[in-house]
Design a protein around this motif. Structure first.
Motif, PDB file in Angstrom:
ATOM      1  N   HIS A 189       0.825  -1.219   0.000  1.00  0.00           N
ATOM      2  CA  HIS A 189       0.000   0.000   0.000  1.00  0.00           C
ATOM      3  C   HIS A 189       0.849   1.254   0.000  1.00  0.00           C
ATOM      4  O   HIS A 189       0.342   2.359   0.105  1.00  0.00           O
ATOM      5  N   GLY A 190       2.155   1.070  -0.079  1.00  0.00           N
ATOM      6  CA  GLY A 190       3.029   2.236  -0.060  1.00  0.00           C
ATOM      7  C   GLY A 190       4.449   1.760   0.076  1.00  0.00           C
ATOM      8  O   GLY A 190       4.763   0.601  -0.236  1.00  0.00           O
ATOM      9  N   ALA A 191       5.308   2.669   0.559  1.00  0.00           N
ATOM     10  CA  ALA A 191       6.692   2.289   0.824  1.00  0.00           C
ATOM     11  C   ALA A 191       6.796   1.633   2.188  1.00  0.00           C
ATOM     12  O   ALA A 191       7.599   0.741   2.414  1.00  0.00           O
ATOM     13  N   GLY A 192       5.964   2.080   3.120  1.00  0.00           N
ATOM     14  CA  GLY A 192       6.002   1.560   4.485  1.00  0.00           C
ATOM     15  C   GLY A 192       7.036   2.299   5.313  1.00  0.00           C
ATOM     16  O   GLY A 192       8.049   2.789   4.795  1.00  0.00           O
ATOM     17  N   ARG A 193       6.775   2.397   6.607  1.00  0.00           N
ATOM     18  CA  ARG A 193       7.696   3.097   7.502  1.00  0.00           C
ATOM     19  C   ARG A 193       8.982   2.320   7.709  1.00  0.00           C
ATOM     20  O   ARG A 193       8.967   1.111   7.822  1.00  0.00           O
ATOM     21  N   ARG A 194      10.087   3.046   7.750  1.00  0.00           N
ATOM     22  CA  ARG A 194      11.382   2.472   8.066  1.00  0.00           C
ATOM     23  C   ARG A 194      11.669   2.700   9.549  1.00  0.00           C
ATOM     24  O   ARG A 194      12.448   1.994  10.159  1.00  0.00           O
ATOM     25  N   MET A 195      11.079   3.712  10.100  1.00  0.00           N
ATOM     26  CA  MET A 195      11.273   4.013  11.531  1.00  0.00           C
ATOM     27  C   MET A 195      10.005   4.650  12.091  1.00  0.00           C
ATOM     28  O   MET A 195       9.183   5.181  11.355  1.00  0.00           O
ATOM     29  N   SER A 196       9.868   4.565  13.423  1.00  0.00           N
ATOM     30  CA  SER A 196       8.680   5.114  14.083  1.00  0.00           C
ATOM     31  C   SER A 196       8.699   6.642  13.991  1.00  0.00           C
ATOM     32  O   SER A 196       9.735   7.246  13.689  1.00  0.00           O
ATOM     33  N   ARG A 197       7.552   7.227  14.307  1.00  0.00           N
ATOM     34  CA  ARG A 197       7.485   8.693  14.296  1.00  0.00           C
ATOM     35  C   ARG A 197       8.475   9.301  15.282  1.00  0.00           C
ATOM     36  O   ARG A 197       9.152  10.284  14.982  1.00  0.00           O
ATOM     37  N   GLY A 198       8.554   8.692  16.473  1.00  0.00           N
ATOM     38  CA  GLY A 198       9.461   9.192  17.511  1.00  0.00           C
ATOM     39  C   GLY A 198      10.906   9.161  17.035  1.00  0.00           C
ATOM     40  O   GLY A 198      11.657  10.136  17.195  1.00  0.00           O
ATOM     41  N   GLN A 199      11.265   8.034  16.442  1.00  0.00           N
ATOM     42  CA  GLN A 199      12.645   7.881  15.956  1.00  0.00           C
ATOM     43  C   GLN A 199      12.933   8.883  14.841  1.00  0.00           C
ATOM     44  O   GLN A 199      14.036   9.450  14.761  1.00  0.00           O
ATOM     45  N   ALA A 200      11.943   9.115  13.973  1.00  0.00           N
ATOM     46  CA  ALA A 200      12.130  10.069  12.875  1.00  0.00           C
ATOM     47  C   ALA A 200      12.408  11.462  13.431  1.00  0.00           C
ATOM     48  O   ALA A 200      13.280  12.180  12.946  1.00  0.00           O
ATOM     49  N   LYS A 201      11.678  11.835  14.491  1.00  0.00           N
ATOM     50  CA  LYS A 201      11.875  13.175  15.088  1.00  0.00           C
ATOM     51  C   LYS A 201      13.247  13.296  15.733  1.00  0.00           C
ATOM     52  O   LYS A 201      13.845  14.373  15.746  1.00  0.00           O
ATOM     53  N   ARG A 202      13.738  12.165  16.281  1.00  0.00           N
ATOM     54  CA  ARG A 202      15.073  12.203  16.900  1.00  0.00           C
ATOM     55  C   ARG A 202      16.172  12.197  15.847  1.00  0.00           C
ATOM     56  O   ARG A 202      17.263  12.714  16.063  1.00  0.00           O
ATOM     57  N   THR A 203      15.886  11.598  14.679  1.00  0.00           N
ATOM     58  CA  THR A 203      16.912  11.424  13.650  1.00  0.00           C
ATOM     59  C   THR A 203      17.052  12.652  12.742  1.00  0.00           C
ATOM     60  O   THR A 203      18.144  12.972  12.300  1.00  0.00           O
ATOM     61  N   TYR A 204      15.927  13.295  12.441  1.00  0.00           N
ATOM     62  CA  TYR A 204      15.948  14.338  11.403  1.00  0.00           C
ATOM     63  C   TYR A 204      15.571  15.713  11.944  1.00  0.00           C
ATOM     64  O   TYR A 204      14.814  15.828  12.911  1.00  0.00           O
ATOM     65  N   SER A 205      16.068  16.747  11.244  1.00  0.00           N
ATOM     66  CA  SER A 205      15.764  18.142  11.603  1.00  0.00           C
ATOM     67  C   SER A 205      14.874  18.749  10.518  1.00  0.00           C
ATOM     68  O   SER A 205      14.659  18.137   9.473  1.00  0.00           O
ATOM     69  N   THR A 206      14.403  19.950  10.758  1.00  0.00           N
ATOM     70  CA  THR A 206      13.621  20.634   9.720  1.00  0.00           C
ATOM     71  C   THR A 206      14.493  20.939   8.502  1.00  0.00           C
ATOM     72  O   THR A 206      13.999  20.966   7.378  1.00  0.00           O
ATOM     73  N   ALA A 207      15.812  21.141   8.728  1.00  0.00           N
ATOM     74  CA  ALA A 207      16.721  21.379   7.586  1.00  0.00           C
ATOM     75  C   ALA A 207      16.739  20.130   6.684  1.00  0.00           C
ATOM     76  O   ALA A 207      16.750  20.251   5.452  1.00  0.00           O
ATOM     77  N   ASP A 208      16.739  18.933   7.308  1.00  0.00           N
ATOM     78  CA  ASP A 208      16.671  17.694   6.516  1.00  0.00           C
ATOM     79  C   ASP A 208      15.362  17.650   5.721  1.00  0.00           C
ATOM     80  O   ASP A 208      15.334  17.245   4.558  1.00  0.00           O
ATOM     81  N   LEU A 209      14.293  18.055   6.385  1.00  0.00           N
ATOM     82  CA  LEU A 209      12.980  18.026   5.729  1.00  0.00           C
ATOM     83  C   LEU A 209      12.962  18.946   4.507  1.00  0.00           C
ATOM     84  O   LEU A 209      12.480  18.575   3.433  1.00  0.00           O
ATOM     85  N   VAL A 210      13.539  20.143   4.672  1.00  0.00           N
ATOM     86  CA  VAL A 210      13.609  21.102   3.555  1.00  0.00           C
ATOM     87  C   VAL A 210      14.368  20.476   2.384  1.00  0.00           C
ATOM     88  O   VAL A 210      13.934  20.543   1.235  1.00  0.00           O
TER      89      VAL A 210
END
Ligand code: 5GP
Ligand code: MN
Ligand code: MN
Length: 399
Positions: A328-349
């Motif tokens: 149904h998609g790519a699927g999550r590689r990491m939880s939401r919590g882990q994503a917030k700890r791993t990435y910054s808004t600069a990464d998102l940009v």
């Protein structure tokens, strides 16, 4: 690419990715499912990851039984898309006003409508049998307070989390540059409430005592609990389908306001959390697809990647080993919590460059890097679907 059987399960569990790449918690869930006496077989999609009770990205065929947790709480969640007559060259350089117009037309997040939308007055949906649909509501379990009123106020609203609306451009092929509209939504809060109530009921049934995981509790054919569940399930799946149809029609209207001559192809709609009655090898089974789409021979489906990596329109190959399904998609590689700890808004940009979308801390958990590589996922399921169109979003409105 074909499947690998998971070792040591009673019913066959076929995996369309490297079984050693599956997180241990999810692998344990698959073994628990494979041990249930009612299970005919399980097909595990390449986007598999841990979920409540049953993994997301799994297809479970059961005889005379269904597990409400194996459907997922957002009953009828899925995708809709339509090809437009526009090409990328028609779109303005600044897409911010288009994004604002979409946000002004379709409430997102937890927003509902103060005045319910009358879908009979939405262009293209006038004849869709709305009165009969709402009359069916009378057969639902009414113990949930004000359910009907909430269902009306939430119709035509997107919901939160990773529900989304996108404007996409086709990549390559004879239709290169064609503009598509796409959205991801389900049965909103109503389906969730119904699902959670039925899961709680199932947990208390005597035949479920002693299951490896209480969340896998099932309803059995011929029982009043099964009948009640199927009524609510049918309604929630239909509500979800209609909810997406309303929003897609509104979205088409937003684009038509800007481009009066635009025309649209035949809409595609697919659930990825639902139950269907199907037959394999002469055996009637109830198939739950939780984070999986139907991919019967010729079926068109939608497989989204992430807010920065684009999506696919796919045609099913009708592979019965997979119970005619695909991811149904790519699927999550990491939880939401882990994503917030791993990435910054600069990464998102960086990871959403070229996409008109939110780029603030509130959506960092939806960053493309938190999802698996959609290209790899598509390669792993090349015996389940063929690619019809590869799309890349230029606008993404997150729920
Ligand atoms: P789910 O239904 O499990 O919540 O998510 C469906 C899939 O949609 C995810 O596995 C992910 O691959 C994909 N996805 C999540 N967010 C977005 C988005 O904003 N845009 C696109 N195109 N795909 C997304
Ligand atoms: Mn979904
Ligand atoms: Mn959903």
């Amino acid at each position: 690419m074909g499947f690998t059987p998971l070792a040591g399960t009673r019913a066959p569990v076929r995996v369309w990715t490297d079984p050693y790449g599956i997180e241990p918690q999810a692998a344990q869930q698959l073994r628990n499912i494979g041990a249930l006496p009612w299970v005919q077989g399980v097909a595990v999609m390449p986007d598999v990851h841990f979920g409540k009770g049953a993994t997301v990205g799994s297809v479970i065929a059961m005889r005379q039984a269904v597990s409400p947790a194996a459907v997922g709480v957002d009953i009828g969640c899925g995708m809709s898309a339509v090809r437009t007559s526009l090409t990328a060259a028609d779109l303005p350089d600044d897409l911010a006003p288009l994004r604002s117009a979409i946000e002004a037309t379709i409430p997102v997040g937890f927003a509902k409508r103060n005045d319910p939308i009358d879908p009979r007055r939405v262009r293209g949906l006038e004849q869709a049998g709305w009165d009969a649909f709402w009359r069916r509501f009378g057969t639902l379990d009414r113990r949930v307070a004000q359910l009907e009123s909430r269902a009306q106020h939430q119709l035509g609203t997107l919901g939160g989390g990773n529900h989304f609306i996108e404007v996409c451009v086709e990549q390559g092929g004879p239709e290169d540059g064609q503009v598509w509209l796409m959205l991801h939504s389900g049965s909103r809060n109503i389906g969730k409430e119904l699902a959670e109530r039925h899961i709680a009921v199932a947990r208390r049934l005597p035949h479920n005592v002693g299951l490896p995981d209480r969340d896998l509790a099932v309803f059995l054919a011929g029982t009043p609990e099964m009948d009640a569940y199927r009524r609510d399930l049918w309604w929630a799946q239909e509500y979800a389908r209609r909810n997406r149809a309303v929003m897609l029609a509104l979205l088409c209207g937003v684009v038509r306001d800007e481009f009066p001559d635009v025309s649209y192809g035949e809409p595609i709609s697919c659930h990825h959390n639902y139950v269907a009655e199907e037959t394999y090898d002469g055996v009637d089974v109830l198939v739950t697809r939780k984070g999986a789409i139907r991919a019967g021979q010729g079926d068109l489906g939608i497989i989204p990647g992430s807010m920065g990596t684009g999506s696919y329109i796919a045609r099913g190959k009708g592979n019965a080993d997979a119970y005619c399904s695909a991811s149904h998609g790519a699927g999550r590689r990491m939880s939401r919590g882990q994503a917030k700890r791993t990435y910054s808004t600069a990464d998102l940009v960086r990871q959403t460059a070229g996409v008109e979308c939110r780029k603030d801390a509130g959506v960092v958990d939806e960053i493309p890097g938190a999802y698996k590589d959609i290209t790899k996922v598509m390669a792993e399921q090349d015996d389940l679907v063929e690619v019809v169109a590869h799309l890349k979003q230029v606008v993404c409105v997150k729920g």
